[in-house]
Scaffold this active site. Sequence first.
Site, short mmCIF file in Angstrom:
data_model
loop_
_atom_site.label_atom_id
_atom_site.label_comp_id
_atom_site.label_asym_id
_atom_site.label_seq_id
_atom_site.Cartn_x
_atom_site.Cartn_y
_atom_site.Cartn_z
N ASP A 1 -18.04 19.68 22.89
CA ASP A 1 -17.93 18.22 22.79
C ASP A 1 -18.38 17.48 24.06
OD1 ASP A 1 -15.77 18.48 24.54
OD2 ASP A 1 -14.26 17.77 23.10
N CYS B 1 -11.96 14.03 24.44
CA CYS B 1 -11.06 15.12 24.86
C CYS B 1 -9.60 14.73 24.68
CB CYS B 1 -11.26 15.46 26.32
SG CYS B 1 -12.92 15.93 26.76
N GLU C 1 -10.82 27.53 22.37
CA GLU C 1 -10.54 26.26 23.06
C GLU C 1 -10.25 25.12 22.09
OE1 GLU C 1 -11.05 25.68 26.80
OE2 GLU C 1 -10.66 27.82 26.81
N ALA D 1 -16.51 18.00 37.05
CA ALA D 1 -15.73 16.82 37.48
C ALA D 1 -14.45 17.26 38.17
CB ALA D 1 -15.42 15.93 36.28
N SER D 2 -13.80 18.25 37.59
CA SER D 2 -12.56 18.77 38.20
C SER D 2 -12.85 19.33 39.59
CB SER D 2 -11.95 19.83 37.27
OG SER D 2 -11.35 20.89 37.96
N HIS E 1 -17.26 22.74 27.06
CA HIS E 1 -16.92 22.68 25.64
C HIS E 1 -18.10 22.04 24.90
CE1 HIS E 1 -12.48 22.38 27.00
NE2 HIS E 1 -12.69 23.60 26.55
N GLY F 1 -15.84 25.94 35.41
CA GLY F 1 -17.04 25.38 34.78
C GLY F 1 -16.98 23.88 34.54
N ASN F 2 -15.93 23.24 35.06
CA ASN F 2 -15.73 21.81 34.84
C ASN F 2 -16.10 21.10 36.16
OD1 ASN F 2 -14.51 19.25 34.85
ND2 ASN F 2 -12.80 19.92 33.57
N ASN G 1 -8.21 20.14 22.80
CA ASN G 1 -8.07 21.58 23.04
C ASN G 1 -6.73 22.13 22.53
OD1 ASN G 1 -9.44 20.55 26.02
ND2 ASN G 1 -10.59 21.86 24.65
N HIS H 1 -4.24 27.80 33.94
CA HIS H 1 -3.30 26.68 33.75
C HIS H 1 -3.26 26.23 32.29
CE1 HIS H 1 -7.14 24.58 34.15
NE2 HIS H 1 -6.59 23.43 33.84
N ARG H 2 -4.39 26.38 31.59
CA ARG H 2 -4.43 25.93 30.20
C ARG H 2 -3.81 26.96 29.25
NH1 ARG H 2 -8.12 21.48 28.27
NH2 ARG H 2 -6.07 21.20 27.36
O1 SUG Z 1 -10.01 22.30 30.37
N1 SUG Z 1 -9.63 19.76 32.75
C1 SUG Z 1 -9.79 20.14 31.38
C2 SUG Z 1 -10.64 19.11 30.67
C3 SUG Z 1 -10.67 19.34 29.20
C4 SUG Z 1 -11.68 18.49 28.51
N2 SUG Z 1 -11.60 18.68 27.12
C5 SUG Z 1 -12.66 18.63 26.27
N3 SUG Z 1 -13.89 18.70 26.68
N4 SUG Z 1 -12.40 18.58 25.01
C6 SUG Z 1 -10.43 21.53 31.24
O2 SUG Z 1 -11.37 21.82 32.00
C7 SUG Z 1 -8.68 19.85 34.97
C8 SUG Z 1 -7.41 20.22 35.69
C9 SUG Z 1 -7.59 20.35 37.18
O3 SUG Z 1 -8.62 20.86 37.59
O4 SUG Z 1 -6.65 19.99 37.90
C10 SUG Z 1 -8.75 20.36 33.55
O5 SUG Z 1 -8.00 21.24 33.17
#
Ligand code: SUG
Length: 452
Positions: free
Chosen positions: A254, A370, A178, A30-31, A252, A27-28, A114, A141-142
């Site tokens: 934020d 973050c 989170e 940018a990643s 998230h 859901g990220n 987080n 991974h998290r």
């Molecule tokens: O959990 N990115 C983190 C970014 C966390 C941002 N935190 C806040 N919004 N507070 C995540 O999505 C990217 C790692 C990768 O894709 O290699 C990553 O884990």
Amino acid sequence: MSRTTLRELQLDGLVGPTHNYAGIAPGNTASDRHRGQASRPRDAALEGLAKMRLVHRLGVPQGVMPPHDRPSLATLRAWGFAGRDEEVLSRAASVDGGWLLRLAASASSMWVANAATVAPSTDTLDGRTHFVVANLAAAAHRSLEAPLTERILRCLFADTSHFLVHAALPGGPSLGDEGAANHTRLETDRGAVHVLGWGRSEDDKPSQRPARYPARQSREGSYAVARLLRLPDERVVFARQHPAGIDAGSFHTDVLAVGQGGFLLAHEYAFEDAPGLFERLAARLGPAFRARLVNEGELPVEVAVRTYPFNSQLLTLPSGKLGIVAPAECQAEPACKQLFDALVGEDGPVERVVYVDVRQSMQNGGGPACLRLRVPLTPEELGALAGRTLVNDALLDELEAWVKRHYREELRAADLADPALARESMAALDELTSILHLGPIYDFQGPAVAGG
Ligand code: SUG
């Protein structure tokens, strides 16, 4: 009755030597967009340190948290890869397209918003500062972060007469939590209120869930966090994230909302019922509470997710007014600039806006907010912090020199299996624990690991 004055520590996560773009975060956006691109770990860490220096120079207490050891050889061994370190790495790289290695090598511990949810001693029933470590169960991974995060927090906040660190919630994604990225503490002359955002619940109908991306934070997890924080009911407000916001990439709270003191800034897709939430907050916080709702016409959610104006740090400056530390990406975006200009205008709550370049982190979906965990502390508690946690220019200089000595300029996916990278990373972190006066916190430092 006189009120205890809290100062809010900005505790930043130091970017680790394996910062890379694996595209593994659900859901990220940018990643996802940067998956497979070469990263620049040295720049990433220096950008983070420059942000810490800027906040420190604004007169706000600034601290630093060490990164996790990556690639995590212990995790790879727990997944059945055996042999010497180099064998473990090459075996992991050769299965599942290297996915397991990417999970074990992520530098995601840098996003310490987080790491945990925090409630200050002025708000809790037993008068101690409580931390609930986040289980981060929504992303493989998290989810690896919780045990070492707990150990590090127990090390920094070791004085149990002031601080209590709770382990991450058990229960997996059903109790997905989170951390502070879904938490905002507001305060006026009427007292403090903690807003806990969540995105999914066990009794949801399918139509209530986001359609495209998973909701990471569970309501059940948020309720458990509030219980553990020992917050009285009247100090807690739960609010559902807007499913359209999650589907637009706001994984998230934020990403689309930020608050501080008596002020809350939110995009209309941050919460399912933002006007209702504002009313509930106004009823508790009284006339001193101010909220600013930004609608889609003023700032489209797509722009907000790409440039992260709501992921700015809202800081209480020594003057008592607010300062905004915004990502540089906002500077070039007219809608963001206009919003900030209006907040700084005559009647606005904000004194100044400063921009920081944290591009390497932004490209993985992590903005200025973050990269920091907010820990509101009394002066006595601030004095009880262990290690060399509070930064000053001398420590920042040392850390910059340390980064320049140890970090690679560039990292590509194939480099994650390089045993030299693992060795360099361990050597760097071993030295870091001495610089920060932390003692052994990493498994690779031997059996005598502090805090169990
Ligand atoms: O959990 N990115 C983190 C970014 C966390 C941002 N935190 C806040 N919004 N507070 C995540 O999505 C990217 C790692 C990768 O894709 O290699 C990553 O884990």
